[in-house]
Design an enzyme around this catalytic site. Structure first.
Site, PDB file in Angstrom:
ATOM      1  CG  HIS A   1     -22.192  -8.755 -34.892  1.00 47.92           C
ATOM      2  ND1 HIS A   1     -21.979  -7.964 -34.168  1.00 47.92           N
ATOM      3  CD2 HIS A   1     -24.123  -9.398 -34.927  1.00 47.92           C
ATOM      4  CE1 HIS A   1     -22.843  -7.245 -34.124  1.00 47.92           C
ATOM      5  NE2 HIS A   1     -23.774  -7.648 -34.345  1.00 47.92           N
TER       6      HIS A   1
ATOM      7  CD  GLU B   1     -30.927 -11.416 -33.062  1.00 45.41           C
ATOM      8  OE1 GLU B   1     -31.377 -11.754 -31.675  1.00 45.41           O
ATOM      9  OE2 GLU B   1     -29.796 -10.697 -32.386  1.00 45.41           O
TER      10      GLU B   1
ATOM     11  CG  ASN C   1     -31.279  -7.368 -38.488  1.00 50.43           C
ATOM     12  OD1 ASN C   1     -30.035  -7.105 -39.990  1.00 50.43           O
ATOM     13  ND2 ASN C   1     -30.733  -6.731 -37.490  1.00 50.43           N
TER      14      ASN C   1
ATOM     15  CD  GLU D   1     -27.070  -5.985 -35.349  1.00 46.84           C
ATOM     16  OE1 GLU D   1     -26.423  -6.615 -34.728  1.00 46.84           O
ATOM     17  OE2 GLU D   1     -28.382  -6.080 -35.537  1.00 46.84           O
TER      18      GLU D   1
ATOM     19  CG  ASP E   1     -19.029  -6.580 -34.500  1.00 48.75           C
ATOM     20  OD1 ASP E   1     -19.610  -7.648 -34.901  1.00 48.75           O
ATOM     21  OD2 ASP E   1     -19.528  -6.240 -33.304  1.00 48.75           O
TER      22      ASP E   1
END
Ligand code: XIL
Length: 454
Positions: A321, A237, A286, A360, A362
């Site tokens: 996400h 990030e 990432n 990651e 979801d």
């Protein structure tokens, strides 16, 4: 509780709007977090819509949930919903074929096997869930990421005192079960111990000392897991939505002290140190919101610059996400959240010869830009069949994309295993989410079916 506060900060961005960096939403409990917390929260204030959201006015007030499953406080209505409290007991239910809830009896029973010729399928686990959800893990996943246990504050809470126990237990579970392990994350602006950026007498650490601390951490950690962790999120990030670097000029919890003290060169230094410590490890950059055109371009430019300088970067992690639908608000980051934009990111990054991994994944039920409150927080009752089908369709379209790019995608990892243990529900406000493929009782959801049938 600490985890709850951290997540509130993250979510105030992920679920609402983050397009401009002003102040945190009024309700956001981020203000109570420590500087080592919230990562992705470049919160904006359009959040009239944030009112009543995850941070909620009651943040910290009502009973907090526990990360290990067994959550009982359903929304604001309070009360235990016994039908949903799968808790740890679900571990015994195991495989997908025990399913209820509208799942057809036929069909693929094992996610990782179904994807074996495409890419590994991973899950983030915590220090409990690798045990409580062991049956699901063993049946459906062949890769693991530690959700928090390999972060800086977990491994080096005090200077030069490394604590590997929790992470080692997770790694040994993975090794025993022949699963790959992704390491997450070496250098991040969030979840760092206070001593790291301090000179010990109330001031800020010097540039040289911080660089030494960073290299020392990377060297120790990467060597410790050498041969067991095949890929590392080396830097997490570092970029903003507009394609600029995350700097020190942001609110606590959002700013990067790495950048503030070291400048952007910390990124190259981190990759070099990781490569030196384990020349065989695959090294990843990432980040989230890769679907925003300006951000993906910024990440591309940064990576190209690193590669041109000969910095050992091998891949890009797309956090992914996601939400059940894009935001309708044009100024909201999630306005750009669609398959076509994600495809652009994959094309762009892979054009540099880099691997791409979804790290990651979801899919939240909440739509960024929409106002939610205690009465509209989802419960098992309001997570209707129609909504399950909608979530399944969203999973289906993204997995179609991932399969299309199987030649460059070298892993897809979910951020959790089943809906009874997701960071998206880690709120003291009681806001529940149901973002994964398996339900509160560890049974496969329609989303599972959508992912394995092709
Ligand atoms: C999250 C964890 O899931 C939470 O338990 C913790 O409280 C905060 O961090 N991006 C990342 C992950 O790279 O490390 C974050 O994990 C989620 C967002």
């Amino acid at each position: 509780m600490r985890k709850n506060l951290i997540s509130i900060g993250l979510l105030s961005c992920l679920l609402w709007s983050c397009t401009s960096s002003t102040s945190a939403p009024d309700d956001a409990a981020t203000s109570t977090t420590t500087s080592s917390t919230a990562s992705t929260a470049q919160t904006s204030g359009t959040s009239a819509s944030a009112g009543g959201g995850a941070g909620g006015s009651n943040a910290g007030g009502s009973g907090s949930t526990s990360a290990g499953g067994g959550e009982t406080n359903e929304g604001g209505g309070g009360g235990t919903d016994s039908a949903t409290s799968g808790g740890t007991g679900g571990a015994g239910t195991g495989g997908a074929d025990t399913g209820t809830g509208g799942m057809p009896d036929e069909g693929p029973k094992n996610l990782a096997e179904k994807y074996a010729s495409l890419f590994p399928i991973g899950a983030a686990v915590d220090s409990q869930s690798y045990m409580t959800h062991a049956a699901l893990l063993k049946t459906h996943f062949n890769s693991i990421t530690a959700e928090n246990e390999m972060k800086f504050e977990s491994l080096q809470r005090n200077e030069n005192s490394f604590t590997y126990d929790a992470a080692d237990r997770i790694v040994s579970f993975a090794v025993t079960n022949k699963m790959k392990v992704r390491g997450h994350a070496l250098v991040w602006h969030s979840q760092n111990p206070a001593w790291l950026f301090s000179n010990g007498s109330g001031g800020t650490v010097s540039r040289q000392t911080l660089l030494t601390r960073m290299k020392n951490h990377i060297s120790n950690v990467v060597r410790h897991f050498r041969g067991k962790v095949y890929a590392w999120d080396v830097v997490n990030e570092a970029m903003m939505e507009d394609g600029s670097y995350r700097t020190g000029n942001l609110a606590d919890g959002q700013k990067s002290r790495w950048h503030e003290i070291l400048g952007e060169s910390y990124i190259a230094e981190a990759f070099k140190a990781a490569h030196e410590a384990d020349p065989d490890a695959k090294l990843f950059y990432n980040d989230f919101y890769n679907y925003i055109p300006a951000k993906q371009q910024g990440i591309y430019n940064m990576l190209k610059g690193l590669l041109d300088q000969g910095v050992p970067v091998h891949g890009v992690g797309l956090q992914a996400h996601l939400n059940i639908e894009p935001s309708a608000v044009t100024t909201n980051q999630a306005y750009h959240q669609n398959v076509a934009n994600m495809e652009e990111a994959i094309k762009l990054y892979s054009s540099l010869g880099l691997d791409v991994q979804v790290t990651e994944l979801d899919i939240s039920l909440y739509i960024p830009g929409v106002t939610y409150n205690q009465s509209t927080f989802y419960t098992t009752a309001t997570f209707t069949d129609a909504l399950k089908a909608k979530q399944a369709a969203r999973y289906r379209e993204f997995f179609e994309l991932f399969r299309k790019y199987k030649s460059v995608i070298t892993g897809v990892t979910f951020w959790g295993i089943a809906d009874d243990n997701t960071w998206l529900s880690e709120f003291s406000s009681g806001r529940k989410d149901f973002p994964l493929l398996f339900d509160l009782n560890h049974n496969p959801k329609p989303a599972y079916d959508a992912v394995v049938r092709f």
